[in-house]
Scaffold this motif. Structure first.
Motif, PDB file in Angstrom:
ATOM      1  N   SER A  13       0.817  -1.222   0.000  1.00 21.33           N
ATOM      2  CA  SER A  13       0.000   0.000   0.000  1.00 21.33           C
ATOM      3  C   SER A  13       0.847   1.268   0.000  1.00 21.33           C
ATOM      4  O   SER A  13       0.524   2.244   0.669  1.00 21.33           O
ATOM      5  CB  SER A  13      -0.952   0.003   1.193  1.00 21.33           C
ATOM      6  OG  SER A  13      -1.794  -1.113   1.159  1.00 21.33           O
ATOM      7  N   GLY A  14       1.950   1.251  -0.726  1.00 26.87           N
ATOM      8  CA  GLY A  14       2.797   2.424  -0.826  1.00 26.87           C
ATOM      9  C   GLY A  14       3.837   2.568   0.271  1.00 26.87           C
ATOM     10  O   GLY A  14       4.653   3.470   0.237  1.00 26.87           O
ATOM     11  N   TYR A  15       3.813   1.675   1.244  1.00 24.13           N
ATOM     12  CA  TYR A  15       4.788   1.736   2.325  1.00 24.13           C
ATOM     13  C   TYR A  15       6.108   1.124   1.869  1.00 24.13           C
ATOM     14  O   TYR A  15       6.132   0.198   1.062  1.00 24.13           O
ATOM     15  CB  TYR A  15       4.309   0.945   3.546  1.00 24.13           C
ATOM     16  CG  TYR A  15       3.220   1.613   4.334  1.00 24.13           C
ATOM     17  CD1 TYR A  15       3.507   2.238   5.532  1.00 24.13           C
ATOM     18  CD2 TYR A  15       1.901   1.586   3.897  1.00 24.13           C
ATOM     19  CE1 TYR A  15       2.505   2.845   6.275  1.00 24.13           C
ATOM     20  CE2 TYR A  15       0.893   2.188   4.625  1.00 24.13           C
ATOM     21  CZ  TYR A  15       1.204   2.818   5.814  1.00 24.13           C
ATOM     22  OH  TYR A  15       0.216   3.403   6.539  1.00 24.13           O
ATOM     23  N   ILE A  16       7.192   1.602   2.428  1.00 27.88           N
ATOM     24  CA  ILE A  16       8.480   0.936   2.298  1.00 27.88           C
ATOM     25  C   ILE A  16       8.644   0.126   3.580  1.00 27.88           C
ATOM     26  O   ILE A  16       8.703   0.690   4.679  1.00 27.88           O
ATOM     27  CB  ILE A  16       9.633   1.942   2.142  1.00 27.88           C
ATOM     28  CG1 ILE A  16       9.478   2.722   0.834  1.00 27.88           C
ATOM     29  CG2 ILE A  16      10.978   1.237   2.206  1.00 27.88           C
ATOM     30  CD1 ILE A  16      10.475   3.852   0.672  1.00 27.88           C
ATOM     31  N   ILE A  17       8.670  -1.175   3.454  1.00 24.98           N
ATOM     32  CA  ILE A  17       8.728  -2.057   4.615  1.00 24.98           C
ATOM     33  C   ILE A  17      10.177  -2.138   5.105  1.00 24.98           C
ATOM     34  O   ILE A  17      11.081  -2.451   4.341  1.00 24.98           O
ATOM     35  CB  ILE A  17       8.204  -3.471   4.267  1.00 24.98           C
ATOM     36  CG1 ILE A  17       6.806  -3.396   3.642  1.00 24.98           C
ATOM     37  CG2 ILE A  17       8.237  -4.374   5.490  1.00 24.98           C
ATOM     38  CD1 ILE A  17       5.756  -2.778   4.521  1.00 24.98           C
ATOM     39  N   THR A  18      10.380  -1.854   6.404  1.00 18.85           N
ATOM     40  CA  THR A  18      11.726  -1.910   6.982  1.00 18.85           C
ATOM     41  C   THR A  18      11.908  -3.067   7.956  1.00 18.85           C
ATOM     42  O   THR A  18      13.005  -3.580   8.100  1.00 18.85           O
ATOM     43  CB  THR A  18      12.051  -0.597   7.719  1.00 18.85           C
ATOM     44  OG1 THR A  18      11.045  -0.358   8.717  1.00 18.85           O
ATOM     45  CG2 THR A  18      12.101   0.575   6.748  1.00 18.85           C
ATOM     46  N   THR A  19      10.844  -3.459   8.623  1.00 18.29           N
ATOM     47  CA  THR A  19      10.930  -4.584   9.552  1.00 18.29           C
ATOM     48  C   THR A  19       9.626  -5.364   9.534  1.00 18.29           C
ATOM     49  O   THR A  19       8.583  -4.838   9.155  1.00 18.29           O
ATOM     50  CB  THR A  19      11.188  -4.140  11.017  1.00 18.29           C
ATOM     51  OG1 THR A  19      10.117  -3.305  11.431  1.00 18.29           O
ATOM     52  CG2 THR A  19      12.507  -3.420  11.170  1.00 18.29           C
ATOM     53  N   ALA A  20       9.713  -6.590   9.960  1.00 21.49           N
ATOM     54  CA  ALA A  20       8.531  -7.426  10.182  1.00 21.49           C
ATOM     55  C   ALA A  20       8.732  -8.099  11.527  1.00 21.49           C
ATOM     56  O   ALA A  20       9.798  -8.642  11.796  1.00 21.49           O
ATOM     57  CB  ALA A  20       8.384  -8.466   9.073  1.00 21.49           C
ATOM     58  N   GLU A  21       7.739  -8.016  12.393  1.00 18.15           N
ATOM     59  CA  GLU A  21       7.832  -8.660  13.695  1.00 18.15           C
ATOM     60  C   GLU A  21       7.024  -9.946  13.665  1.00 18.15           C
ATOM     61  O   GLU A  21       5.852  -9.939  13.313  1.00 18.15           O
ATOM     62  CB  GLU A  21       7.314  -7.741  14.791  1.00 18.15           C
ATOM     63  CG  GLU A  21       8.201  -6.549  15.021  1.00 18.15           C
ATOM     64  CD  GLU A  21       7.797  -5.748  16.247  1.00 18.15           C
ATOM     65  OE1 GLU A  21       7.081  -6.288  17.118  1.00 18.15           O
ATOM     66  OE2 GLU A  21       8.206  -4.590  16.318  1.00 18.15           O
ATOM     67  N   VAL A  22       7.679 -11.014  14.039  1.00 14.89           N
ATOM     68  CA  VAL A  22       7.032 -12.319  14.073  1.00 14.89           C
ATOM     69  C   VAL A  22       7.030 -12.787  15.522  1.00 14.89           C
ATOM     70  O   VAL A  22       8.055 -12.732  16.198  1.00 14.89           O
ATOM     71  CB  VAL A  22       7.781 -13.339  13.185  1.00 14.89           C
ATOM     72  CG1 VAL A  22       7.162 -14.713  13.299  1.00 14.89           C
ATOM     73  CG2 VAL A  22       7.809 -12.862  11.743  1.00 14.89           C
ATOM     74  N   THR A  23       5.880 -13.219  15.993  1.00 13.00           N
ATOM     75  CA  THR A  23       5.789 -13.801  17.329  1.00 13.00           C
ATOM     76  C   THR A  23       5.269 -15.214  17.181  1.00 13.00           C
ATOM     77  O   THR A  23       4.190 -15.438  16.619  1.00 13.00           O
ATOM     78  CB  THR A  23       4.847 -12.981  18.234  1.00 13.00           C
ATOM     79  OG1 THR A  23       5.301 -11.632  18.292  1.00 13.00           O
ATOM     80  CG2 THR A  23       4.808 -13.573  19.638  1.00 13.00           C
ATOM     81  N   PHE A  24       6.057 -16.153  17.663  1.00  8.21           N
ATOM     82  CA  PHE A  24       5.647 -17.551  17.688  1.00  8.21           C
ATOM     83  C   PHE A  24       5.021 -17.820  19.056  1.00  8.21           C
ATOM     84  O   PHE A  24       5.417 -17.221  20.053  1.00  8.21           O
ATOM     85  CB  PHE A  24       6.857 -18.478  17.498  1.00  8.21           C
ATOM     86  CG  PHE A  24       7.554 -18.291  16.187  1.00  8.21           C
ATOM     87  CD1 PHE A  24       7.123 -18.950  15.040  1.00  8.21           C
ATOM     88  CD2 PHE A  24       8.662 -17.457  16.090  1.00  8.21           C
ATOM     89  CE1 PHE A  24       7.769 -18.782  13.833  1.00  8.21           C
ATOM     90  CE2 PHE A  24       9.316 -17.286  14.881  1.00  8.21           C
ATOM     91  CZ  PHE A  24       8.873 -17.945  13.757  1.00  8.21           C
ATOM     92  N   TRP A  25       4.053 -18.703  19.101  1.00 10.87           N
ATOM     93  CA  TRP A  25       3.374 -19.060  20.348  1.00 10.87           C
ATOM     94  C   TRP A  25       3.460 -20.560  20.539  1.00 10.87           C
ATOM     95  O   TRP A  25       3.321 -21.315  19.584  1.00 10.87           O
ATOM     96  CB  TRP A  25       1.906 -18.624  20.303  1.00 10.87           C
ATOM     97  CG  TRP A  25       1.749 -17.144  20.170  1.00 10.87           C
ATOM     98  CD1 TRP A  25       1.717 -16.422  19.013  1.00 10.87           C
ATOM     99  CD2 TRP A  25       1.640 -16.198  21.227  1.00 10.87           C
ATOM    100  NE1 TRP A  25       1.593 -15.079  19.291  1.00 10.87           N
ATOM    101  CE2 TRP A  25       1.543 -14.918  20.643  1.00 10.87           C
ATOM    102  CE3 TRP A  25       1.624 -16.305  22.615  1.00 10.87           C
ATOM    103  CZ2 TRP A  25       1.423 -13.760  21.401  1.00 10.87           C
ATOM    104  CZ3 TRP A  25       1.489 -15.146  23.362  1.00 10.87           C
ATOM    105  CH2 TRP A  25       1.394 -13.894  22.755  1.00 10.87           C
ATOM    106  N   GLY A  26       3.679 -20.993  21.751  1.00  7.21           N
ATOM    107  CA  GLY A  26       3.740 -22.421  22.038  1.00  7.21           C
ATOM    108  C   GLY A  26       3.944 -22.648  23.522  1.00  7.21           C
ATOM    109  O   GLY A  26       3.902 -21.707  24.313  1.00  7.21           O
ATOM    110  N   LEU A  27       4.178 -23.888  23.900  1.00  4.05           N
ATOM    111  CA  LEU A  27       4.419 -24.231  25.299  1.00  4.05           C
ATOM    112  C   LEU A  27       5.904 -24.457  25.523  1.00  4.05           C
ATOM    113  O   LEU A  27       6.536 -25.235  24.800  1.00  4.05           O
ATOM    114  CB  LEU A  27       3.659 -25.505  25.689  1.00  4.05           C
ATOM    115  CG  LEU A  27       2.182 -25.369  25.985  1.00  4.05           C
ATOM    116  CD1 LEU A  27       1.575 -26.731  26.295  1.00  4.05           C
ATOM    117  CD2 LEU A  27       1.941 -24.418  27.155  1.00  4.05           C
ATOM    118  N   CYS A  28       6.460 -23.787  26.533  1.00  6.35           N
ATOM    119  CA  CYS A  28       7.862 -24.000  26.889  1.00  6.35           C
ATOM    120  C   CYS A  28       8.012 -25.390  27.520  1.00  6.35           C
ATOM    121  O   CYS A  28       7.013 -26.029  27.894  1.00  6.35           O
ATOM    122  CB  CYS A  28       8.346 -22.913  27.840  1.00  6.35           C
ATOM    123  SG  CYS A  28       7.580 -22.928  29.479  1.00  6.35           S
TER     124      CYS A  28
END
Length: 143
Positions: free
Chosen positions: A117-132
């Motif tokens: 949408s016209g943005y210049i993407i500089t970062t992407a945050e990924v969060t994984f979820w699970g059981l330790c």
């Protein structure tokens, strides 16, 4: 440890204050901590630090790029000193523990939307979820 931290603060145009030094030192020991946890950690050496003071310090350090703020769902904002690389996080759905996960792609952004949408993407945050592991073992004992 103090000299490099002082240099980092000066390099970002920030004054070196006892509160900033205490919060940065606490974050070295307690990565992925919220402001209240950090406040309790620094009160042994800075009993006059309030939670609001810690929030103010964290806001300054985050704005200066010396601290990274992450906001996992259902959690207060968490802070860490690991900056400048492209890593993600994994959060335990049982106890809320947070750990770093290195990005397999290496450089940021590791993900890009089909239509930015016209943005210049500089970062992407990924969060994984699970059981330790401890929560997995606790669940196994309940069965």
């Amino acid at each position: 440890m103090t000299a490099p931290i002082e240099s980092q603060l000066h390099g970002q145009g920030l004054r070196v204050t006892p509160g900033r030094l205490a919060v940065l030192a606490a974050l070295e020991r307690l990565p992925h901590s919220d402001a209240e946890t950090l406040c309790h950690a620094v009160r042994s050496e800075r009993p006059d630090m309030s939670v609001q003071s810690v929030h103010n310090v964290l806001a300054d350090l985050t704005a200066a790029g010396l601290v990274r703020r992450i906001e996992p769902a259902r959690s207060p904002a968490l802070y860490e000193r690991r900056i400048g690389d492209n890593h993600h996080h994994i959060v335990c759905t049982g106890c809320g523990a947070v750990a770093d996960v290195d990005c397999v792609h290496g450089s940021a952004p590791c993900l890009a939307p089909n239509d930015p949408s016209g943005y210049i993407i500089t970062t992407a945050e990924v969060t994984f979820w699970g059981l330790c592991a401890p929560c997995q073992h606790a669940n196994d004992r309940k069965k």
